[in-house]
Scaffold this active site. Sequence first.
Site: not given
Ligand SMILES: *Cc1c(COP(=O)(O)O)cnc(C)c1O
Length: 439
Positions: A24, A152, A253, A282
């Site tokens: 970013y 997100y 997610d 992550k």
């Molecule tokens: C960081 C994140 C993503 C994306 O993961 P990247 O490895 O950065 O592509 C998707 N969903 C959530 C909730 C996240 O925190």
Amino acid sequence: MNNSITPNWDELLDYDQEHIWHPYAKLPSTTPAIGVVKTQGSIITLSDGREVVDGMSSWWAALHGYNHPKIQQAMHDQIDTMPHIMFGGFTHEPAIELAKRLVKLSPEGLEKVFFVDSGSVAMEVAIKMAMQYWISLSRPGKNRLLSVNNAYHGDTFATMAICDPINGMHSLFSEVLPKHFFAPAPEMGFDIESNNDDIRDLRAVLENHHNEIAAVTIEPIVQGAGGMRFYRPDYLKQLRELCDEFDVLLIADEIATGFGRTGKLFACEWAGISPDILTLGKTLTGGHITLAATLATSKISATISSGEPGILAHGPTYMANPLACRAAIANIDVLLTAPWQDNIKRIETHFNEMLIPLKAIDGVKDVRVLGAIGVVELEKDHLGADIQGEALESGVWLRPFGKLIYTMPAYNIPQNQLNDLTTGLIKSVINVIQKSSQL
Ligand SMILES: *Cc1c(COP(=O)(O)O)cnc(C)c1O
């Protein structure tokens, strides 16, 4: 880096600023990045020799601090035997052992595993699975998603389209992104009595459009990069029921929340629910190397495999990279043998004691704590850079965004470093707010 030749950091940072994109950021960037030379536990060593306490866990990832000896050993062993091999036609023990753990530990019913390289791609695969599921059932019209505001889910094109339409990157690309449905964000507050307006609004979208909707996508309990908002487990429980009622899949997610951050191994456990598809990222290797995964129920895999063309058309080159799988196995084993719940409680209690009083300060809009996550939300959104600078001066690494000053340290951060972290955060917030109000 071997220190036989001392690098010329002025030159390196100049080159970096001129040539290398950072997350970013502009290029050339307006503020130079900070050189880092070493990590250990919760300490980051900067190129000028300073040591700072890590408040970010490299964006949720480093659950047990950096360079965990058990994770490093597992990686050393793997790199000596087989750092990588293609997954097309081949398989290996690291992938199988990791899949076993994920199936066993994740919410009930998630039995099939797809390994990818990053969180965004795990979400891409989740979306592809959901769409293909309905195509396989001869209901191709169910090809849109229902997301919520403040969500997100990543930076790729499919995931941008389910990020918050205003504070995400949606608006810039609105011409090219697929149009999905959005419901209001879940009401803020983990332990509130809600009047359920939020869930009623979501229900209305499903009532009107369930024939077009393949899946609801949601970050369970914690909306991360879209606002650091916590919401009640009952919302998630009702959402699961609505998905069943309207014959829509649920994609959870847990890329940020998976593996303990909120105080449960998976945030879905707060509501006692299982999604149809779950994404992990992550936190999967404890911050040691990139790896992500999309888990699904047997019903999803069976439906896709019995439809046309009968395969899931996705297969990254580095799929199930053995080195990364080994790191993930070690990360999970370290987590499960550590008193992680006590550690999360310890951090939560500390944040409650230290951070919540900031609510009384003019310029602070809200302070919230859940598990090992502490969030200070300011009234104004342009103080982040100054707060980051002040925090660094007092030996603490933070990466605020917008109005949000937040921290999610390693679960095993030593108590004295945790004290330093909160002290530095509080001091920088207070100082910067004071200075800005004097202008
Ligand atoms: C960081 C994140 C993503 C994306 O993961 P990247 O490895 O950065 O592509 C998707 N969903 C959530 C909730 C996240 O925190």
